[in-house]
Design an enzyme around this catalytic site. Structure first.
Site, PDB file in Angstrom:
ATOM      1  N   GLU A 199      34.515  21.247 -43.360  1.00 37.74           N
ATOM      2  CA  GLU A 199      35.464  20.558 -42.477  1.00 37.74           C
ATOM      3  C   GLU A 199      36.677  20.005 -43.222  1.00 37.74           C
ATOM      4  O   GLU A 199      37.102  18.868 -42.997  1.00 37.74           O
ATOM      5  CB  GLU A 199      34.732  19.463 -41.681  1.00 37.74           C
ATOM      6  CG  GLU A 199      33.638  20.055 -40.794  1.00 37.74           C
ATOM      7  CD  GLU A 199      32.835  19.031 -40.013  1.00 37.74           C
ATOM      8  OE1 GLU A 199      33.029  17.823 -40.224  1.00 37.74           O
ATOM      9  OE2 GLU A 199      31.987  19.450 -39.192  1.00 37.74           O
ATOM     10  N   GLU A 305      27.443  27.039 -36.226  1.00 42.20           N
ATOM     11  CA  GLU A 305      26.732  25.854 -35.712  1.00 42.20           C
ATOM     12  C   GLU A 305      26.826  25.810 -34.191  1.00 42.20           C
ATOM     13  O   GLU A 305      27.206  24.796 -33.605  1.00 42.20           O
ATOM     14  CB  GLU A 305      27.315  24.566 -36.311  1.00 42.20           C
ATOM     15  CG  GLU A 305      27.313  24.496 -37.824  1.00 42.20           C
ATOM     16  CD  GLU A 305      27.875  23.182 -38.366  1.00 42.20           C
ATOM     17  OE1 GLU A 305      27.993  22.218 -37.589  1.00 42.20           O
ATOM     18  OE2 GLU A 305      28.192  23.132 -39.576  1.00 42.20           O
TER      19      GLU A 305
END
Length: 426
Positions: A199, A305
């Site tokens: 991220e 995810e």
């Protein structure tokens, strides 16, 4: 070229509105808007799936002298499909036989939900503990399940080990160096992928501490420590899920990726795109457009995810996302973010606490069955040929004929880009 997609909530007239925060004038030219009915969209997806994931193969049976065997019985049995569909795994699997049986009978790849993260493996400075991660990896290996390394570093300041958050520069540098050496060296050659910096489109903890090229240096170090075939992923959210998140639109993602590759050319080898896929109400046309844009980079794309917010449409929305991903030729794998916990899953569970499928689990099982080629049998023609359409994967082909003393079996691997003509010699 700018590309996007939307689902209209109402019928009637509408306007396309273009807005930019650029400091120069931008002219929009050659605008095209193409509407699709749901049936047309599904038909296109089916066509794309067939082109990306299936192939018609010709199997030619011959005797030991090379003569074609007419009238030979041929069976084609799927051993393993090549498209990796997996799910996150929690440490609770180590002590729950029902969880193990349910999980290992379905999935070929996994990501450990939290057990490899820095705060799990080094809860106090210098006190490393990989016991749980080691045991989970051994379980995965026992069942032939590939494991993604998640993650080496997480750029979110809130996700650092508590003792890391306030370290001065030199101490943080030493801790980060120890972390990457310890973690990557320990599992080098054993994992199929690494989420090296998680991220780093949305967060910049390490960039603020070490400078703008911190992520780039981490990727270079990870590749040196694991020089094998493991993919090195950028991994972030909202590139597929939210067209309004300007931090993660496809163009921003690609720019960041190219920045990492350009600064350390060796990073170009084995880089991959990780798109998390935490959906609320999926915008499927935008998802396809974003995947089209990301595919132009020419490196593997995974959805890493995937989950969908709860509600009466959760299972249907999950099916839409999975079908769209499977149909896109750039997507090379999908991980569901559905690790089981007795107290409840992160967002989306596939089973109840007795490991009976919920509707989302039924979707997964149905798609696993649909994407796996059932056993096929037939008879060869005068030239010894038998033809079948199969999904990419590994197959056991068995040939029997009255002229043979025994049946003959051979392993055949069907892949995109490989040939479609296979010879089975008795």
């Amino acid at each position: 070229m700018l590309k996007g997609g939307l689902t209209a909530a109402k019928a009637g007239r509408a306007e396309l509105y273009f807005e930019s925060n650029a400091t120069v004038d931008i002219w929009v030219d050659s605008v095209s808007l193409k509407p699709f009915t749901k049936e047309e969209w599904a038909a296109h997806r089916t066509e794309s799936t067939r082109a990306a994931r299936r192939k018609t193969v010709r199997l030619q049976a011959s005797d030991s002298a090379g003569n074609p065997l007419q009238g030979a019985e041929v069976s084609v049995e799927n051993v393993r499909t090549s498209f990796p569909l997996g799910a996150a795994m929690s440490g609770e699997i180590l002590h729950n036989a029902a969880y193990q049986q349910w999980f290992t009978s379905r999935f070929t790849v996994t990501t450990f939900e939290n057990e490899m993260k820095w705060y799990s493996t080094e809860p106090a400075p210098g006190r490393e503990d990989y016991t749980v991660a080691d045991a989970m990896l051994a379980l995965a290996k026992q069942h032939g399940i590939g494991v993604r390394g998640h993650n080496v570093f997480w750029d979110d300041p809130k996700q650092q080990p508590r003792w890391v958050q306030s370290l001065p520069y030199q101490d943080l540098l030493a801790a980060a160096s120890r972390r990457i050496r310890s973690f990557v060296s320990r599992y080098a050659g054993q994992l199929i992928a690494w989420d090296v910096v998680n991220e780093n489109l949305h967060f910049s903890f390490f960039e603020r501490q070490f400078g703008w090229d911190a992520s780039t240096a981490f990727y270079a170090a990870a590749r040196l420590l694991d020089a094998g075939s493991s993919l090195m992923f950028m991994n972030d959210f909202n590139t597929l899920e939210q067209p309004g998140d300007m931090a993660a639109v496809p163009g921003r993602y690609v720019d960041r990726l190219k920045q990492i590759i350009a600064s350390y050319p060796e990073n170009g080898a084995g880089m991959a795109i990780g798109l998390e896929g935490h959906f609320t109400t999926p915008n499927i046309p935008y998802m396809r457009a974003a995947l089209d844009s990301m595919s132009q980079v020419g490196i593997p794309v995974w959805l890493t995810e995937v989950d969908v917010a709860g509600g009466p449409m959760q299972a249907q929305h999950l099916e839409e996302v999975l079908r769209e991903a499977y149909a896109h030729p750039a997507v090379q794998g999908v991980i569901l973010w559905s690790a089981w916990h007795a107290q409840g899953c992160y967002v989306m569970c596939l089973t109840d606490n007795n490991f009976k499928n919920l509707p989302q689990g039924d979707v997964v099982d149905r798609l696993l069955g649909e994407w796996r080629t059932p056993a096929q049998t037939g008879t060869t023609d005068a030239q010894g040929y038998f033809q079948a359409e199969v999904a990419h994967g590994e197959y056991k082909v068995t040939v029997s004929h009255p002229s043979l003393n025994t049946s003959v079996s051979q392993s055949v691997t069907v892949e995109l880009g490989s040939g479609n003509h296979f010879f089975i010699q008795a």
